[in-house]
Write a protein that holds these residues in place. Structure first.
Motif, short mmCIF file in Angstrom:
data_model
loop_
_atom_site.label_atom_id
_atom_site.label_comp_id
_atom_site.label_asym_id
_atom_site.label_seq_id
_atom_site.Cartn_x
_atom_site.Cartn_y
_atom_site.Cartn_z
N ASN A 103 0.78 -1.19 0.11
CA ASN A 103 -0.06 -0.05 0.14
C ASN A 103 0.87 1.19 0.01
O ASN A 103 0.58 2.31 -0.71
N ALA A 104 2.02 1.27 0.94
CA ALA A 104 2.76 2.53 0.73
C ALA A 104 3.53 2.70 -0.43
O ALA A 104 3.58 3.89 -1.17
N LEU A 105 4.11 1.73 -1.45
CA LEU A 105 4.53 1.85 -2.30
C LEU A 105 3.62 2.35 -3.59
O LEU A 105 3.75 2.95 -4.42
N GLU A 106 2.54 1.71 -3.13
CA GLU A 106 1.28 2.32 -4.34
C GLU A 106 1.05 3.69 -4.03
O GLU A 106 0.81 4.56 -5.14
N ASP A 107 1.06 4.15 -2.93
CA ASP A 107 0.97 5.67 -2.53
C ASP A 107 2.18 6.49 -3.22
O ASP A 107 1.77 7.79 -3.50
N ILE A 108 3.15 5.80 -3.25
CA ILE A 108 4.40 6.62 -3.67
C ILE A 108 4.26 6.95 -5.17
O ILE A 108 4.88 7.62 -5.71
N GLY A 109 3.71 5.89 -5.67
CA GLY A 109 3.40 5.95 -7.29
C GLY A 109 3.73 4.82 -7.98
O GLY A 109 3.68 4.82 -9.40
N PHE A 110 3.91 3.52 -7.24
CA PHE A 110 4.05 2.29 -7.96
C PHE A 110 2.85 1.87 -8.38
O PHE A 110 1.77 1.94 -7.64
N GLU A 111 2.73 1.14 -9.50
CA GLU A 111 1.47 0.07 -9.73
C GLU A 111 1.69 -1.01 -8.85
O GLU A 111 2.74 -1.88 -9.10
N ALA A 112 0.92 -1.40 -8.04
CA ALA A 112 1.03 -2.29 -7.04
C ALA A 112 -0.01 -3.55 -7.26
O ALA A 112 -1.27 -3.15 -7.47
N ILE A 113 0.62 -4.57 -7.16
CA ILE A 113 -0.39 -5.98 -7.42
C ILE A 113 0.16 -6.89 -6.12
O ILE A 113 1.35 -7.26 -6.09
N ASP A 114 -0.76 -7.39 -5.46
CA ASP A 114 -0.29 -8.23 -4.30
C ASP A 114 -1.06 -9.57 -4.46
O ASP A 114 -1.86 -9.88 -5.20
N ASN A 115 -0.39 -10.68 -3.93
CA ASN A 115 -0.53 -12.11 -4.28
C ASN A 115 -0.70 -12.54 -5.65
O ASN A 115 -1.58 -13.25 -5.96
N LEU A 116 0.23 -12.08 -6.47
CA LEU A 116 0.47 -12.45 -7.59
C LEU A 116 0.95 -13.90 -8.03
O LEU A 116 2.20 -13.94 -7.52
N PRO A 117 0.34 -14.68 -8.60
CA PRO A 117 1.26 -16.13 -9.02
C PRO A 117 2.48 -15.77 -9.82
O PRO A 117 2.47 -14.92 -10.72
N LEU A 118 3.39 -16.74 -9.49
CA LEU A 118 4.91 -16.32 -10.48
C LEU A 118 4.48 -16.61 -11.71
O LEU A 118 5.30 -15.88 -12.68
N SER A 119 3.62 -17.68 -11.92
CA SER A 119 3.47 -18.11 -13.44
C SER A 119 3.02 -16.83 -14.33
O SER A 119 3.08 -16.58 -15.35
#
Length: 307
Positions: free
Chosen positions: A27-43
């Motif tokens: 969430n902090a990185l998203e606020d900084i300006g990153f496009e953030a995706i959580d719980n992403l499968p490696l594949s």
């Protein structure tokens, strides 16, 4: 980690044991300006990164993922390291097992790797599983003593500003009695300097107070120590940039972490700032003891600071 360059797509993998703060970090990185995706499968990562992305990305990697394995994550890192279009970094949020256990007890949550057993079993299992990932991390942040606000502040310092040099420099003061800070690249011992603790009028002060810093500076070895340390760090920083590192951190330790290490950290930070480096400071023991309202800050060119 691939070499840093301005045109490359920046990707930060965020992982660590459950309860260490991964969601807060995402969430902090998203606020900084990153496009953030959580719980992403490696594949799914190769397809996600196939194509031009407008913003840097922060990808939360959970050990509970259906296709997660330490070998798979590290192989993904190695694959991306050979792609000139991408600059990848592995951010590991670490935490002591007893602190994780307390957090699970306070929230009354089951541990995802031991839903039918005591949380301690799941914590031990997950930390063992993630051990190779922890060892390979480009940046390790120890969250045991951090509040969510503290963690967000650290991420802001690491990732929130463009330094123009591709390297974030962090200096830490600490007490040897409480152990070395995690994730530092270089540790220097300040315990040979005259100790203000034995001066009655200085004992309750800290290295942020002028009387203490001036007392430490009167040690005949102090000036040479500062010069040699500054020269060493200033030599290592460009080499770290050439290697493609995004972060470089130095720890200064003394017995209690209140006087000598603090004074030296402040002095070296100012010297590096005068050379044009943007340096963040953290005084671990002062934060823990509540001896200063704001000890974590950034020292910029000319010695000016910002919280």
């Amino acid at each position: 980690m691939s070499a840093m360059n301005e045109k490359a797509q920046r990707v930060i993998f965020v992982t660590g044991p459950s309860g260490a703060g991964r969601s807060t970090a995402i969430n902090a990185l998203e606020d900084i300006g990153f496009e953030a995706i959580d719980n992403l499968p490696l594949s799914l990562i190769p397809r996600l990164l196939d194509g031009e992305a407008p913003r840097p990305m922060a990808l939360g990697i959970d050990a509970r993922g259906r296709d997660f394995s330490p070998e798979g994550l590290l192989a993904m890192q190695a694959q991306l390291a050979g792609d000139d279009r991408i600059t990848s970094e592995l951010l590991y949020l670490d935490c002591q097992a007893d602190v994780l256990l307390r957090r699970f007890s306070e929230t009354r949550r089951r541990h995802p790797l031991s839903p039918d057993d005591a949380p301690g079993e799941g914590i031990a299992r997950e930390m063992g599983l993630l051990a190779p990932v922890r060892s390979a991390a480009d940046l390790l942040i120890e969250t045991s003593d951090l509040t969510p606000h503290d963690l967000r502040a650290q991420l802001q310092r690491w990732f929130g500003a463009e330094t123009g040099q591709g390297l974030a420099v962090a200096l830490h003061s600490f007490s040897y009695k409480r152990g070395l800070p995690n994730g530092v690249d270089l540790v220097l011992d300040c315990r040979f300097l005259n100790n203000p603790y034995w001066q009655q009028g200085l004992r309750k002060l800290t290295g942020l107070d002028r009387d203490v810093s001036e007392y430490v500076a009167r040690d005949s070895r102090y000036e040479a120590f500062i010069d040699k340390v500054t020269d060493l760090v200033a030599f290592l920083l460009p080499a770290s940039v050439d290697e493609g590192k995004a972060h470089f951190s130095v720890g200064f330790g003394c017995t209690g972490g209140r006087h000598r290490s603090v004074a030296v950290t402040e002095c070296v930070a100012r010297a590096l700032a005068q050379q044009g480096w943007r340096v963040s400071i953290r005084h671990r023991e002062l934060e823990r003891l509540g001896l200063a309202a704001e000890t974590s800050r950034i020292v910029q060119t000319g010695g000016e600071t910002q919280s």
